[in-house]
Design an enzyme around this catalytic site. Structure first.
Site, PDB file in Angstrom:
ATOM      1  N   GLY A 190       0.826  -1.211   0.000  1.00 27.77           N
ATOM      2  CA  GLY A 190       0.000   0.000   0.000  1.00 27.77           C
ATOM      3  C   GLY A 190       0.852   1.248   0.000  1.00 27.77           C
ATOM      4  N   GLU A 205      -0.608 -10.703   3.228  1.00 26.95           N
ATOM      5  CA  GLU A 205      -0.334  -9.861   4.414  1.00 26.95           C
ATOM      6  C   GLU A 205      -0.615 -10.645   5.694  1.00 26.95           C
ATOM      7  OE1 GLU A 205      -1.339  -5.474   2.518  1.00 26.95           O
ATOM      8  OE2 GLU A 205      -2.913  -6.533   3.572  1.00 26.95           O
ATOM      9  N   GLY A 261      -6.637  -4.884   3.376  1.00 31.05           N
ATOM     10  CA  GLY A 261      -6.996  -5.493   2.092  1.00 31.05           C
ATOM     11  C   GLY A 261      -7.530  -4.511   1.070  1.00 31.05           C
TER      12      GLY A 261
HETATM   13  C1  5RP Z   1      -3.321  -3.572   1.239  1.00 29.38           C
HETATM   14  C2  5RP Z   1      -3.559  -3.099   2.629  1.00 29.38           C
HETATM   15  C3  5RP Z   1      -3.030  -1.747   2.994  1.00 29.38           C
HETATM   16  O1  5RP Z   1      -2.266  -1.854   4.131  1.00 29.38           O
HETATM   17  C4  5RP Z   1      -4.191  -0.834   3.237  1.00 29.38           C
HETATM   18  O2  5RP Z   1      -5.043  -0.858   2.112  1.00 29.38           O
HETATM   19  C5  5RP Z   1      -3.736   0.592   3.521  1.00 29.38           C
HETATM   20  O3  5RP Z   1      -3.224   1.158   2.360  1.00 29.38           O
HETATM   21  P1  5RP Z   1      -2.662   2.641   2.314  1.00 29.38           P
HETATM   22  O4  5RP Z   1      -1.405   2.644   3.110  1.00 29.38           O
HETATM   23  O5  5RP Z   1      -2.420   2.878   0.836  1.00 29.38           O
HETATM   24  O6  5RP Z   1      -3.715   3.549   2.866  1.00 29.38           O
HETATM   25  O7  5RP Z   1      -4.132  -3.747   3.453  1.00 29.38           O
HETATM   26  O8  5RP Z   1      -3.946  -4.792   0.994  1.00 29.38           O
END
Ligand code: 5RP
Length: 217
Positions: A28, A102, A94
């Site tokens: 992410g 993860e 997710g």
């Molecule tokens: C990816 C995830 C990420 O940790 C979650 O979506 C947060 O993303 P970002 O740091 O872009 O806000 O679970 O599957």
């Protein structure tokens, strides 16, 4: 401070927890900032285990060796973002579709540090639609079961996970007991993983606020 600056601030803070050896790395935009910070101290670590193909690509592009979890064994530390997190350190993850890997890397890590900006901190999980990775042939069946549980599943259009599966994003859930719901969802045949990280919550959260980084544990 912008949301991106808050994400950068928690990423900078998280590298202080990195010990020599191996590290698990999440997926992410916040995790991407962490990778950028990790690259600055890459001489300290031997290799990283990535929670997605995208993360593996970014790590390798910055000269960090990526190894398979099977080769790595138990990891001392996993650092990842979240879509929502409570003060009890339970999370919804997710949003980027990488929840299964993860959850695997988190399970195989001694310590899980969640890095997030303050907009992710909530009293009750569920405003963010809960991602569920599903075997493609089970999509309709699983969706009907999720409706029975009070959710409103929506197929994430045009998205295939790194594992070749689909994602159902479940709207309208007010998750009062995340540990119980995580287990219930795991019992639906065809569900690979759900995005509740409650049975194995984070051990520490670094939350970026305009006043600075706050640690929750
Ligand atoms: C990816 C995830 C990420 O940790 C979650 O979506 C947060 O993303 P970002 O740091 O872009 O806000 O679970 O599957």
């Amino acid at each position: 401070m912008t949301q991106d600056e808050l994400k950068q601030a928690v990423a900078r803070e998280a590298v202080n927890f990195v010990e020599p050896g191996l590290i698990g790395v999440g997926t992410g935009s916040t995790a991407n900032y962490f990778i950028d910070e990790l690259a600055k101290i890459k001489h300290k670590i031997d290799a990283a285990v990535a929670s997605s193909e995208a993360t593996a690509q970014r790590l390798m592009a910055r000269g960090i060796r990526v190894i398979d979890l099977n080769q790595a064994g138990q990891l001392p530390l996993y650092v990842d973002g979240a879509d929502e997190i409570t003060e009890h350190l339970t999370m919804i993850k997710g949003g980027g579709g990488a929840l299964t890997r993860e959850k695997i890397v988190a399970a195989a890590s001694d310590k899980f540090i969640c890095i997030a900006d303050h907009t992710k901190l909530v009293d009750v999980l569920g405003k963010f639609p809960l991602p569920i990775e599903v075997i493609p042939m089970a999509r309709s069946y699983v969706a009907r079961e999720l409706v029975k549980l009070g959710g409103q599943p929506k197929l994430r259009e045009g998205f295939v996970t790194d594992n070749g599966n689909v994602i159902l994003d479940v709207h309208n859930l007010t998750i009062m007991n995340p540990v119980e719901l995580e287990s219930t969802l795991n019992q639906i045949v065809g569900v690979v993983t759900n995005g509740l990280f409650a049975r194995r919550p984070a051990d520490l959260a670094l939350i970026g606020t305009p006043q600075g980084v706050t640690a929750l544990k």
